[in-house]
Scaffold this active site. Sequence first.
Site, short mmCIF file in Angstrom:
data_model
loop_
_atom_site.label_atom_id
_atom_site.label_comp_id
_atom_site.label_asym_id
_atom_site.label_seq_id
_atom_site.Cartn_x
_atom_site.Cartn_y
_atom_site.Cartn_z
N HIS A 311 5.77 10.45 -15.11
CA HIS A 311 7.02 10.62 -14.46
C HIS A 311 7.04 11.80 -13.75
O HIS A 311 6.12 11.75 -12.47
CB HIS A 311 7.98 10.78 -15.68
N HIS A 350 5.52 2.07 -9.59
CA HIS A 350 6.74 2.49 -10.01
C HIS A 350 7.22 1.05 -10.86
O HIS A 350 7.01 0.02 -10.58
CB HIS A 350 7.86 2.60 -8.67
N ASP A 406 6.31 10.93 -5.55
CA ASP A 406 5.40 12.14 -5.80
C ASP A 406 4.38 12.28 -4.91
O ASP A 406 3.50 13.17 -4.86
CB ASP A 406 4.89 12.05 -7.13
N1 ACO Z 1 -2.98 3.17 -9.57
C1 ACO Z 1 -3.38 2.18 -9.84
N2 ACO Z 1 -3.04 1.06 -10.83
C2 ACO Z 1 -1.59 1.36 -11.04
C3 ACO Z 1 -0.88 2.30 -10.82
C4 ACO Z 1 -1.54 3.25 -10.25
N3 ACO Z 1 -0.76 4.43 -9.86
N4 ACO Z 1 0.19 1.92 -11.26
C5 ACO Z 1 0.36 0.79 -11.88
N5 ACO Z 1 -1.06 0.42 -11.74
C6 ACO Z 1 -1.49 -0.94 -12.36
C7 ACO Z 1 -1.57 -1.13 -13.69
O1 ACO Z 1 -2.85 -0.63 -13.98
C8 ACO Z 1 -1.35 -2.31 -14.23
O2 ACO Z 1 -2.38 -3.30 -13.76
P1 ACO Z 1 -2.70 -4.30 -14.80
O3 ACO Z 1 -1.23 -5.41 -14.49
O4 ACO Z 1 -3.81 -4.99 -13.95
O5 ACO Z 1 -3.14 -3.83 -16.19
C9 ACO Z 1 -0.31 -2.73 -13.19
O6 ACO Z 1 -0.31 -1.83 -12.10
C10 ACO Z 1 1.27 -2.41 -13.73
O7 ACO Z 1 1.19 -1.17 -14.32
P2 ACO Z 1 2.25 -0.56 -15.39
O8 ACO Z 1 1.44 0.69 -16.06
O9 ACO Z 1 2.37 -1.76 -16.29
O10 ACO Z 1 3.43 -0.26 -14.58
P3 ACO Z 1 4.57 0.67 -15.49
O11 ACO Z 1 6.00 0.09 -14.95
O12 ACO Z 1 4.52 0.73 -17.03
O13 ACO Z 1 4.35 2.19 -14.96
C11 ACO Z 1 4.17 4.03 -13.64
C12 ACO Z 1 4.96 2.61 -13.80
C13 ACO Z 1 4.21 4.64 -14.77
C14 ACO Z 1 4.89 4.83 -12.51
C15 ACO Z 1 2.73 3.76 -13.09
O14 ACO Z 1 2.80 3.12 -11.84
C16 ACO Z 1 2.00 5.03 -12.97
O15 ACO Z 1 1.31 5.45 -13.92
N6 ACO Z 1 1.85 5.71 -11.66
C17 ACO Z 1 1.11 6.72 -11.59
C18 ACO Z 1 1.90 8.01 -12.04
C19 ACO Z 1 3.15 8.35 -11.26
O16 ACO Z 1 2.78 8.52 -10.07
N7 ACO Z 1 4.10 8.48 -11.61
C20 ACO Z 1 5.51 8.83 -10.97
C21 ACO Z 1 6.38 7.60 -10.90
S1 ACO Z 1 7.87 8.28 -9.97
C22 ACO Z 1 8.63 9.11 -10.83
O17 ACO Z 1 8.78 8.88 -12.20
C23 ACO Z 1 9.15 10.34 -10.36
#
Ligand code: ACO
Length: 469
Positions: A311, A350, A406
Amino acid sequence: MERTYKAITELILQAKNKRREKQSGADSIDPIFDQMRGIDWPIKCTVGPGLEGAIACKSRVGFVNGSEGSLIYRGYDIFDLCAYSSFEEVSYLLLYGELPNDRDLASFTSRLREYRFMPNTLRMMMSAPVESLNPMAALRIGTNFMHQRKTWRDRECAKPPLEDAIASDEDSIPMETPPRGEKRAIYEFRRPHLDRPRAERPALDDAESMESCMHLIAGMATLAAAIGRLRRGRLPIEPDPELSHAANLLYMMTGRRPTPMEERAMDVALILHADHGMNASTFACLVVASTMSDIYFSVDAGIGALNGPLHGGANELVTKMLREIGSPDNVPSWYRKARESGKKIPGFGHRVYKTYDPRAEVLAPLAGMLAETNPNCAKMLLTARGLEEMVVAEMGENKKIFPNVDLHSGIIYHALGVPEDLYTVLFAVSRVSGWTARVMEYLENNRIFRPRSLYVGEFNREYVPLENR
Ligand code: ACO
């Protein structure tokens, strides 16, 4: 000042136009708005892991349209608010639902200015080991200190019995008898006995009032800056009531009055982070508020949730990552390794946006503008752009992974001279407007949050006494 203001406004309006060009039928109301109108409890929805798809409550505060990539606060487009508004005005809008007139804004702003001054809270903060704490932990402690001796719950519900309070007076602590005659069970506090702090003004009688919201919005900025200074062995800087919220925040953090460009960039960043639908930290605030705890404890929960790297904690990780990559030339090899390790790349992806996050579309050109006079940021920005190209090419259409807020915020904070350990704290300083607005709204029709879990464990197991295991 005027020229800078216009230049940044122009930049944001360009970003808005670009976004509109990408959207098909941008002038029509998105069907999702219509689908949501008229829906009432009980709502039928499909819920996935992490409560994906679940509707927690009704709200008029703000809306995130993830397929279109738009964000509104109280019906106003985020691009327009960034282009024309200020953090003070946006906070008023979020809390009261309407844009203020001149008089309302002046009175709201003057309350915020009063609440910037928190000598007693800072006095208490200085008795905590701020330098060795996670800054977000220090912020939680600070918001708790802000709330002490102020709310009716502290006075009426949680006040200790008088005899115990007298017995726990600092002077009497060394006379405490250790339990069961043990010699080393009791801590000893050998701090000098300081004068009792004078009551902070204005007094807050109600833990869920608009006054508490203003207290938190103004006070968390003072706390953030003080935490940054205390962590570096420096004394907090007294707020300057002549400055805007954004300028004063930068001044208290850096000890230098910001340029008009820096002030406006900070203001835009604050506006952009102020609210964002039912995100994890906002939900955490609502869960706590729904128990009829109070708004300070609610915000405390929000800070805890925001701290995580999935987050708000991602902004700090992004700048660390960009430094680790080092230069745009290293992006391909770094990216390949990151993908092979299955690592999620901070600053991308996201839960709701399945296209570009509109906040990233404002922050990217803003970072570009600041980088023009800051070579260090320019390098970081080029590296971020290189990474963005690779991520979007591989995972954009395919997995709907795009830059989020971010990716560029840390670069902007870096350009503004904010220390890296305060990036997530700054996020909280801004998001507190949305947290408090949504808590106040929720409490109008409060019902305690109490979801259930899918129990997948065993039943009817026979208890085996310890000696038989
Ligand atoms: N890099 C690489 N792959 C990613 C990323 C990423 N940043 N984000 C999602 N994916 C992939 C996952 O590995 C997953 O792949 P799969 O289906 O092959 O397993 C797919 O995309 C779906 O991802 P989830 O983790 O299920 O998505 P979720 O909605 O649960 O998570 C989150 C969203 C936490 C923001 C995620 O995208 C993440 O961890 N991003 C990186 C951290 C980040 O930047 N957080 C800030 C978000 S904005 C905020 O909160 C202010």
